[in-house]
Design a protein around this motif. Structure first.
Motif, PDB file in Angstrom:
ATOM      1  N   SER A   1      53.175 -17.829   7.996  1.00  5.73           N
ATOM      2  CA  SER A   1      53.668 -18.975   8.874  1.00  5.73           C
ATOM      3  C   SER A   1      54.159 -20.171   8.181  1.00  5.73           C
ATOM      4  CB  SER A   1      52.566 -19.204  10.059  1.00  5.73           C
ATOM      5  OG  SER A   1      51.850 -20.113   9.210  1.00  5.73           O
ATOM      6  N   ARG A   2      54.510 -21.261   8.974  1.00  2.00           N
ATOM      7  CA  ARG A   2      54.855 -22.471   8.219  1.00  2.00           C
ATOM      8  C   ARG A   2      53.676 -23.239   7.725  1.00  2.00           C
ATOM      9  NH1 ARG A   2      59.572 -25.597  11.718  1.00  2.00           N
ATOM     10  NH2 ARG A   2      58.672 -27.181  10.351  1.00  2.00           N
ATOM     11  N   VAL A   3      52.449 -22.609   8.049  1.00  2.00           N
ATOM     12  CA  VAL A   3      51.294 -23.389   7.852  1.00  2.00           C
ATOM     13  C   VAL A   3      50.649 -22.614   6.455  1.00  2.00           C
ATOM     14  CG1 VAL A   3      48.969 -23.814   8.121  1.00  2.00           C
ATOM     15  CG2 VAL A   3      50.596 -23.910  10.186  1.00  2.00           C
TER      16      VAL A   3
ATOM     17  N   TRP B   1      48.356 -19.517   6.151  1.00  2.00           N
ATOM     18  CA  TRP B   1      48.108 -18.704   7.347  1.00  2.00           C
ATOM     19  C   TRP B   1      49.453 -17.938   7.727  1.00  2.00           C
ATOM     20  CZ3 TRP B   1      46.538 -22.314  12.151  1.00  2.00           C
ATOM     21  CH2 TRP B   1      45.522 -22.860  11.987  1.00  2.00           C
TER      22      TRP B   1
ATOM     23  N   ARG C   1      51.445 -15.746  10.711  1.00  2.00           N
ATOM     24  CA  ARG C   1      51.834 -15.754  12.110  1.00  2.00           C
ATOM     25  C   ARG C   1      50.380 -15.581  12.854  1.00  2.00           C
ATOM     26  NH1 ARG C   1      57.573 -13.125  11.414  1.00  2.00           N
ATOM     27  NH2 ARG C   1      58.902 -14.984  11.345  1.00  2.00           N
TER      28      ARG C   1
ATOM     29  N   VAL D   1      48.083 -18.567  13.653  1.00  2.00           N
ATOM     30  CA  VAL D   1      48.951 -19.563  14.188  1.00  2.00           C
ATOM     31  C   VAL D   1      48.554 -19.204  15.949  1.00  2.00           C
ATOM     32  CG1 VAL D   1      50.969 -20.285  15.389  1.00  2.00           C
ATOM     33  CG2 VAL D   1      50.561 -20.430  12.842  1.00  2.00           C
TER      34      VAL D   1
ATOM     35  N   ARG E   1      52.978 -25.618  17.310  1.00  2.00           N
ATOM     36  CA  ARG E   1      52.559 -24.478  16.721  1.00  2.00           C
ATOM     37  C   ARG E   1      53.680 -23.475  16.938  1.00  2.00           C
ATOM     38  NH1 ARG E   1      49.227 -25.262  12.788  1.00  2.00           N
ATOM     39  NH2 ARG E   1      47.499 -26.835  13.550  1.00  2.00           N
TER      40      ARG E   1
ATOM     41  N   ASP F   1      55.656 -23.670  13.736  1.00  2.00           N
ATOM     42  CA  ASP F   1      54.684 -22.850  12.787  1.00  2.00           C
ATOM     43  C   ASP F   1      54.908 -21.308  12.770  1.00  2.00           C
ATOM     44  OD1 ASP F   1      53.917 -25.162  11.812  1.00  2.00           O
ATOM     45  OD2 ASP F   1      52.020 -25.414  13.009  1.00  2.00           O
TER      46      ASP F   1
ATOM     47  N   ASP G   1      57.712 -19.844  12.650  1.00  2.00           N
ATOM     48  CA  ASP G   1      58.518 -19.665  11.736  1.00  2.00           C
ATOM     49  C   ASP G   1      59.463 -18.234  12.248  1.00  2.00           C
ATOM     50  OD1 ASP G   1      60.043 -20.138   9.572  1.00  2.00           O
ATOM     51  OD2 ASP G   1      58.943 -18.880   8.095  1.00  2.00           O
TER      52      ASP G   1
END
Length: 196
Positions: free
Chosen positions: A59-61, A64, A66, A69, A168, A171, A173
């Protein structure tokens, strides 16, 4: 349509839906609820566009996937639902009915099978909406102490959810963009000090 026309349309809709339908209290923060519900629909769309195998992608975090998220979003809704439920029941603190069965660790949630992870998101979203719709004026005016010790005004929970769910969704993505946000919501995020 005029305000009078909107009121008539709502009255006709309620008549068609019958006595078992649930509606938000007039004391509810309607704008924030709308943002939270639209954000949930947006997150659901972005999630549903992903095949199960894509949930394992980053993900973008940082750190993490997906999956993380989605688990986080589900557990966030559960927590807010418990706050609303406590307020509805006149309780001053969030409680876990069966703490040993409430494993809400994002790392654990990320290991769930894809169908269970999707169910977590869907079920927690429905539960939160039911709790919001069942709150009366007294409940909306209450503050509840969360499990982390923070005192949370229940009327703020729709804003907290709106903010979390829209951000989120990015996030995940999955081609989400701040340009998809309602303009007034994007302005509120900036006012709240969040860059998008």
């Amino acid at each position: 349509m005029t305000d009078h026309g909107e009121e008539e349309a709502r009255a006709r809709l309620r008549e068609r839906q019958g006595s078992g339908a649930r509606y938000d209290s007039p004391a509810a923060p309607a704008r924030d609820l709308l943002w939270a519900r639209r954000g949930t629909a947006y997150f659901a769309r972005k999630l549903n566009e992903l095949p199960d195998s894509a949930l394992d992608a980053p993900s973008r975090v940082p750190g993490w996937s997906r999956r993380h998220v989605v688990a986080h979003v589900g557990y966030h809704a559960r927590s807010l639902a418990r706050l609303a439920e406590a307020a509805r029941n006149g309780m001053a603190e969030e409680v876990l009915a069966e703490p040993e069965n409430q494993i809400e660790d994002v790392e654990f949630g990320a290991t769930l099978p894809a169908h269970a992870l999707r169910y977590l998101f869907q079920h927690s979203e429905v539960h939160l909406n039911v709790e919001w719709r069942d709150l009366n004026e007294t409940g909306w005016k209450a503050s509840v102490r969360a499990l982390n010790g923070e005192l949370v005004p229940v009327a703020r929970t729709p804003w907290l959810r709106a903010r979390e769910i829209w951000l989120r969704a990015l996030d995940l993505d999955n081609k989400g963009s701040p340009a998809d946000f309602p303009p007034d919501f994007a302005d509120a995020l900036r006012t709240d000090g969040l860059a998008i």
